[in-house]
Design a protein around this motif. Structure first.
Motif, short mmCIF file in Angstrom:
data_model
loop_
_atom_site.label_atom_id
_atom_site.label_comp_id
_atom_site.label_asym_id
_atom_site.label_seq_id
_atom_site.Cartn_x
_atom_site.Cartn_y
_atom_site.Cartn_z
N ASN A 85 37.67 39.67 31.48
CA ASN A 85 36.58 38.69 31.48
C ASN A 85 37.05 37.29 31.09
N ILE A 86 38.16 37.18 30.34
CA ILE A 86 38.69 35.85 30.03
C ILE A 86 39.18 35.17 31.31
N LEU A 87 40.00 35.89 32.08
CA LEU A 87 40.45 35.34 33.36
C LEU A 87 39.29 35.18 34.34
N GLY A 88 38.29 36.04 34.22
CA GLY A 88 37.12 35.91 35.09
C GLY A 88 36.39 34.61 34.87
N ASP A 89 36.21 34.23 33.61
CA ASP A 89 35.54 32.96 33.30
C ASP A 89 36.35 31.78 33.83
N ILE A 90 37.66 31.81 33.64
CA ILE A 90 38.52 30.73 34.12
C ILE A 90 38.45 30.63 35.65
N THR A 91 38.50 31.78 36.32
CA THR A 91 38.46 31.79 37.78
C THR A 91 37.13 31.29 38.31
N ARG A 92 36.04 31.65 37.65
CA ARG A 92 34.72 31.18 38.08
C ARG A 92 34.60 29.67 37.97
N GLU A 93 35.18 29.11 36.91
CA GLU A 93 35.14 27.66 36.75
C GLU A 93 35.83 26.96 37.93
N ILE A 94 36.88 27.58 38.43
CA ILE A 94 37.66 26.97 39.51
C ILE A 94 37.01 27.23 40.87
N ALA A 95 36.59 28.46 41.11
CA ALA A 95 36.01 28.82 42.42
C ALA A 95 34.64 28.19 42.61
N GLY A 96 33.87 28.06 41.54
CA GLY A 96 32.53 27.50 41.65
C GLY A 96 31.68 28.32 42.61
N GLU A 97 31.04 27.63 43.55
CA GLU A 97 30.19 28.29 44.53
C GLU A 97 30.94 28.66 45.80
N GLU A 98 32.23 28.44 45.81
CA GLU A 98 33.01 28.67 47.04
C GLU A 98 33.34 30.13 47.28
N ALA A 99 33.28 30.95 46.26
CA ALA A 99 33.60 32.37 46.41
C ALA A 99 32.83 33.17 45.37
N GLU A 100 32.57 34.41 45.69
CA GLU A 100 31.96 35.33 44.75
C GLU A 100 33.06 35.89 43.85
N VAL A 101 32.91 35.72 42.53
CA VAL A 101 33.91 36.21 41.59
C VAL A 101 33.34 37.42 40.86
N SER A 102 33.96 38.56 41.08
CA SER A 102 33.53 39.81 40.45
C SER A 102 34.50 40.15 39.32
N VAL A 103 33.97 40.36 38.11
CA VAL A 103 34.80 40.64 36.93
C VAL A 103 34.63 42.12 36.56
N LEU A 104 35.73 42.83 36.44
CA LEU A 104 35.68 44.27 36.20
C LEU A 104 35.44 44.63 34.74
N MET A 105 35.99 43.85 33.83
CA MET A 105 35.90 44.15 32.39
C MET A 105 34.60 43.58 31.81
N LYS A 106 33.83 44.43 31.16
CA LYS A 106 32.56 44.00 30.58
C LYS A 106 32.78 43.18 29.31
N PRO A 107 31.78 42.38 28.90
CA PRO A 107 31.89 41.66 27.63
C PRO A 107 32.11 42.63 26.46
N ASN A 108 32.87 42.17 25.47
CA ASN A 108 33.15 42.92 24.25
C ASN A 108 33.99 44.18 24.48
N ALA A 109 34.61 44.30 25.63
CA ALA A 109 35.45 45.47 25.90
C ALA A 109 36.88 45.22 25.44
N ASP A 110 37.65 46.27 25.37
CA ASP A 110 39.06 46.19 24.98
C ASP A 110 39.90 46.23 26.25
N PRO A 111 40.66 45.18 26.56
CA PRO A 111 41.44 45.17 27.81
C PRO A 111 42.50 46.26 27.86
N HIS A 112 42.92 46.75 26.71
CA HIS A 112 43.96 47.79 26.69
C HIS A 112 43.41 49.15 27.10
N SER A 113 42.11 49.35 26.96
CA SER A 113 41.57 50.70 27.16
C SER A 113 40.47 50.82 28.21
N PHE A 114 39.94 49.70 28.72
CA PHE A 114 38.84 49.84 29.67
C PHE A 114 39.36 50.41 31.00
#
Length: 319
Positions: free
Chosen positions: A44-73
């Protein structure tokens, strides 16, 4: 059976079929209004960064939910399919998403363009703890590059290039404009963090954390990493009693009484140090590896870094 009843049943069947097709189209992202190109991002950290860049030009789908652990999700079957149907996959790499790597590799092998952000961020390696022992994984690449906003600026620029190169149909000028605006915000963040940390005396610039996650921040802003409760770069490891004894000795030697614990993880292990050191250890929660829901303190990368900086500055000057 009358003609009227038969017609009514046919209409009911047709209505059911149309409803099913509409729901199926919405679920797969193929319904009306969802014809934009698709970028899939693992964390979700990279998802937020990518959304800021893509804006309305592309649909950005983030796999990791908020408050999740990237090592285990992990991923559902539907999410795994999303990866293989994406125009571009952005992932952290360097072993961070331990349960997702094989799915990213499968998408790459099927022809999907992928970008490993961590590998492009001039990665550091995990070092032996300064005072607390060698630590697990010493010499392995450290995936937590986002704690250095200057590295995030570099990665954001590369994400911009990948979107323009691999995602058909985007407006290059719009994407570049988004990226330029966001780069200015990242530059301002870096400057603000530097000024905030400048007030911390040299003798108090020592970090003890839940696990090794702030190596990039330490290098960028002049901190010493004394050790971690979990002597590893992953939350999936566990400390031994000798690990804890080594860490408490290092903390006592460095006169460190503050432990920074990941807010998405229980602080039980950090609490052990309180008992080991007489109960006067200050445990300060940080948002280190995951964003929160909007409005919960770290809904964006910029918000997360500002919250962490304020908490660290207060925790270290108040030792």
């Amino acid at each position: 059976m009358s003609v009227r009843v038969t017609t009514a049943r046919l209409r009911a069947l047709l209505l059911t079929l149309v409803t099913f097709l509409l729901v199926a189209g919405t679920a797969t992202g193929c319904g009306p209004g969802d014809d934009r190109p698709r970028i899939v991002v693992t964390t979700n950290i990279l998802g937020d960064i990518t959304r800021e860049i893509a804006g309305e030009e592309a649909e950005v789908s983030v796999l990791m939910k908020p408050n999740a652990d990237p090592h285990s999700f992990g991923l559902s079957a539907v999410q795994a399919a999303e990866l293989e149907n994406a125009d571009l996959v952005v992932h952290n790499g360097l072993g961070l998403e331990e349960n997702v790597t094989r799915h990213v590799e499968a998408a790459r092998e099927s022809g999907v363009a992928t970008f490993a952000a961590g590998e492009a961020a001039d990665p550091l390696t995990f070092h032996a703890d300064e005072e607390g022992g060698p630590g697990d994984g010493a010499g392995a690449p450290d995936p937590h590059f986002w704690t250095d906003p200057d590295r995030v600026r570099k990665v954001a620029g590369l994400i911009t290039d990948r979107i323009i190169e691999h995602v058909d149909g985007v407006d290059e000028k719009a994407v570049r404009d988004n990226a330029e605006r966001y780069d200015g915000q990242l530059a301002a963040l870096s400057t603000w963090m530097e000024k905030s940390f400048a007030a911390i005396p040299e003798g108090r610039r020592a970090l003890v954390t839940n696990h090794h996650v702030f190596g990039y921040l330490a290098e960028r802003f002049g901190f010493r990493v004394i050790g971690a409760v979990i002597p590893s770069g992953t939350t999936l490891a566990s400390p031994s009693s000798s690990d804890l004894r080594s860490l408490t000795r290092a903390m006592e030697k460095a006169d460190v009484r503050t432990v920074f614990a990941d807010s998405s993880q229980p602080t039980r292990l950090a609490d052990v140090l309180r008992r080991e050191m007489g109960g006067d250890v200050n445990v300060v929660p940080l948002y280190s590896e995951s964003l929160t829901e909007k409005g919960e303190g770290a809904g964006t990368y910029l918000e997360m870094m500002r919250a962490n900086t304020s908490a660290m500055a207060e925790g270290l000057t108040g030792n």
